[in-house]
Scaffold this motif. Structure first.
Motif, short mmCIF file in Angstrom:
data_model
loop_
_atom_site.label_atom_id
_atom_site.label_comp_id
_atom_site.label_asym_id
_atom_site.label_seq_id
_atom_site.Cartn_x
_atom_site.Cartn_y
_atom_site.Cartn_z
N ASN A 29 -52.98 -10.68 9.15
CA ASN A 29 -53.05 -11.02 10.58
C ASN A 29 -52.03 -12.11 10.87
O ASN A 29 -51.98 -13.14 10.19
N ILE A 30 -51.20 -11.89 11.87
CA ILE A 30 -50.17 -12.90 12.20
C ILE A 30 -50.62 -13.86 13.30
O ILE A 30 -49.88 -14.78 13.65
N TYR A 31 -51.82 -13.66 13.86
CA TYR A 31 -52.23 -14.49 15.00
C TYR A 31 -53.09 -15.69 14.59
O TYR A 31 -53.05 -16.73 15.22
N GLU A 32 -53.87 -15.53 13.54
CA GLU A 32 -54.71 -16.64 13.08
C GLU A 32 -55.17 -16.35 11.67
O GLU A 32 -55.00 -15.22 11.17
N GLY A 33 -55.71 -17.38 11.02
CA GLY A 33 -56.28 -17.16 9.69
C GLY A 33 -55.36 -17.60 8.57
O GLY A 33 -54.51 -18.49 8.74
N MET A 38 -51.48 -21.08 5.80
CA MET A 38 -50.56 -21.24 4.67
C MET A 38 -49.16 -21.63 5.15
O MET A 38 -48.51 -22.50 4.57
N ALA A 39 -48.71 -21.02 6.23
CA ALA A 39 -47.34 -21.27 6.71
C ALA A 39 -47.15 -22.75 7.05
O ALA A 39 -46.04 -23.28 6.92
N ALA A 40 -48.22 -23.42 7.47
CA ALA A 40 -48.10 -24.83 7.82
C ALA A 40 -47.80 -25.70 6.60
O ALA A 40 -47.34 -26.83 6.73
N GLU A 235 -47.29 -26.17 14.63
CA GLU A 235 -48.51 -25.91 15.42
C GLU A 235 -48.36 -24.63 16.25
O GLU A 235 -49.34 -24.06 16.69
N GLN A 236 -47.13 -24.27 16.49
CA GLN A 236 -46.90 -23.12 17.38
C GLN A 236 -46.43 -21.93 16.56
O GLN A 236 -45.35 -21.39 16.80
N ALA A 245 -43.76 -12.69 12.49
CA ALA A 245 -43.32 -13.54 11.37
C ALA A 245 -42.93 -12.66 10.17
O ALA A 245 -43.41 -11.53 10.05
N PRO A 246 -42.08 -13.19 9.29
CA PRO A 246 -41.72 -12.45 8.06
C PRO A 246 -42.85 -12.61 7.03
O PRO A 246 -42.74 -13.39 6.09
N THR A 247 -43.92 -11.88 7.25
CA THR A 247 -45.20 -12.12 6.58
C THR A 247 -45.08 -12.19 5.05
O THR A 247 -45.49 -13.18 4.45
#
Ligand SMILES: *Cc1c(COP(=O)(O)O)cnc(C)c1O
Length: 394
Positions: A29-33, A38-40, A235-236, A245-247
């Motif tokens: 899921n690219i919207y939340e979770g 992890m990306a942060a 944050e965004q 995103a490049p998941t």
């Protein structure tokens, strides 16, 4: 062919199994979770690799994209940049600037020597009107394997009191050669995922400090896609990718950063230094035969990530064909050393030694090259592998 292939070209580099398996997963899921959380964690570790307290913007794109991304935030059509060049990549970045309508003042230092800082300083001092908005400096030029003195450029800017931004291309060098963004006074740095960062090609990064951010703030307009401002704000998550995103890359990058953090940057640099010196020790012995030579004479001016070599009579291409065909060892083509159509193009090759690399891989690569040189009856000195082993032995 049985056994493992070895891709010893200067990017893409060898990918660790940990990176490959981290990427091998279902679409998240690219919207939340989990992915968003992890990306942060990536930004702080990327800053540790680059040795900066500044900002980092991530993009989907290769190194050429990073060039354009960085430029798009700080220069506009009609502006001027100074580009000291020590191989093809300096000219490549200048070409990207020209595509944006930016005037380029190129100082070409040939293909074997680093920047002549006195000449750069002269050019800066002559620019009393401060037309030059940025100096575009390739740290390691991957075509020639020349390593440039970036801290020396900062000193030249400071001595002349010139306000131009110092922008560094560390696409080949980051995570291999020593690089200290803040201590060296670099304002903007660009890199890609597929070299020292050990991730497949497809992501690039622009690091920038507050001085560069204030130049960006003064721009009349910046392309929406390349604008680094939202991208530097973790944050965004969704906004900063400007879409999907490049998941899988993000998971691969997390695994690669875990490896770099566990080893520590000083140890990463030391490992690259030792392995590069082992390679050069072998090359010096091969060179005794008179047919092979290292492109950069002074080791201080050589990259620890890539080595550019000459092997006369077109035998560089023959060597590459032999090692790839006979023992699954792929060496890098020569790049930018001779024009297309010039038969001398077959006299150049390169060794990539960036990223996921250890002593046994380097000894295997050197042994494979020696086998190729012997097969081609190239005259070489005795015991090149012994010389390399001695460097690794310490
Ligand atoms: C590889 C490289 C580039 C270009 O990167 P791409 O991903 O091939 O676009 C630019 N500069 C340097 C120094 C490089 O090593």
């Amino acid at each position: 062919m049985p056994g493992r292939d070895y891709l010893a070209i200067p990017g893409p580099s060898v990918m660790p199994d940990a990176v490959l398996s981290a990427m091998h997963r279902a679409a998240p899921n690219i919207y939340e979770g989990a992915l968003v959380d992890m990306a942060a964690t990536l930004g702080p570790d990327l800053r540790r690799v680059a040795r900066t307290q500044g900002h980092v913007a991530m993009y989907i794109g290769n190194g050429h994209a990073a060039w354009e991304a960085a430029l798009s935030n700080v220069v506009a059509s009609g502006d001027t940049v100074l580009v000291p060049a020590t191989g093809r990549f300096g000219h490549g970045w200048a070409d990207t600037a020209q595509g944006l309508g930016v005037q380029t003042e190129i100082l070409d230092f040939g293909k074997k020597d680093p920047f002549d800082l006195a000449r750069v300083e002269e050019a800066l001092a002559a620019d009393t009107a401060h037309r030059i908005k940025a100096v575009l400096a390739v740290h390691v030029d991957t075509s020639t394997s020349v390593r440039n003195d970036i801290a020396g450029l900062r000193a030249a800017l400071d001595r002349t009191g010139h306000p131009a931004l110092l922008m560094a291309d560390c696409i080949a060098s980051l995570g291999c050669d020593v690089f200290e963004m803040d201590a060296w006074g670099v304002d903007v740095m660009v890199t890609g995922s597929q070299k020292g960062l050990m991730v497949p090609p497809g992501m690039c990064f622009v690091f920038f400090n507050d001085k560069a951010a204030s130049v960006r703030a003064g721009m009349a307009q910046v392309s929406r896609y390349w604008d680094w401002t939202p991208r530097a704000n973790p944050e965004q998550f969704f906004q900063y990718w400007n879409g999907t995103a490049p998941t899988q890359h993000l998971y691969g990058l997390r695994a690669a950063l875990d490896m770099l953090m566990a080893e520590g940057m000083e140890a990463v640099w030391k490992r690259h230094d030792t392995l590069a010196r082992a390679i050069w020790a072998a090359c010096d012995v091969w060179a005794e035969g008179g047919a092979l030579s290292l492109n950069v004479a002074d080791p201080d001016n050589r990259s620890r990530a890539v080595t550019s070599l000459r092997l006369d009579q077109g035998r560089a291409t023959a060597l590459r064909r032999w090692t790839e065909g006979q023992i699954s060892l792929t060496l890098g083509i020569g790049l930018g050393m001779a024009e297309p159509g010039d038969p001398k193009r077959d006299d150049f090759f390169r060794l990539g030694h960036m990223g996921h690399l250890n002593g046994n891989m380097v000894m295997g690569m050197l042994g494979g090259i020696e086998a190729g040189l012997r097969s081609l009856d190239v005259p070489i000195g005795d015991n090149a592998l012994g010389a390399a082993a001695q460097v690794i032995a310490g």
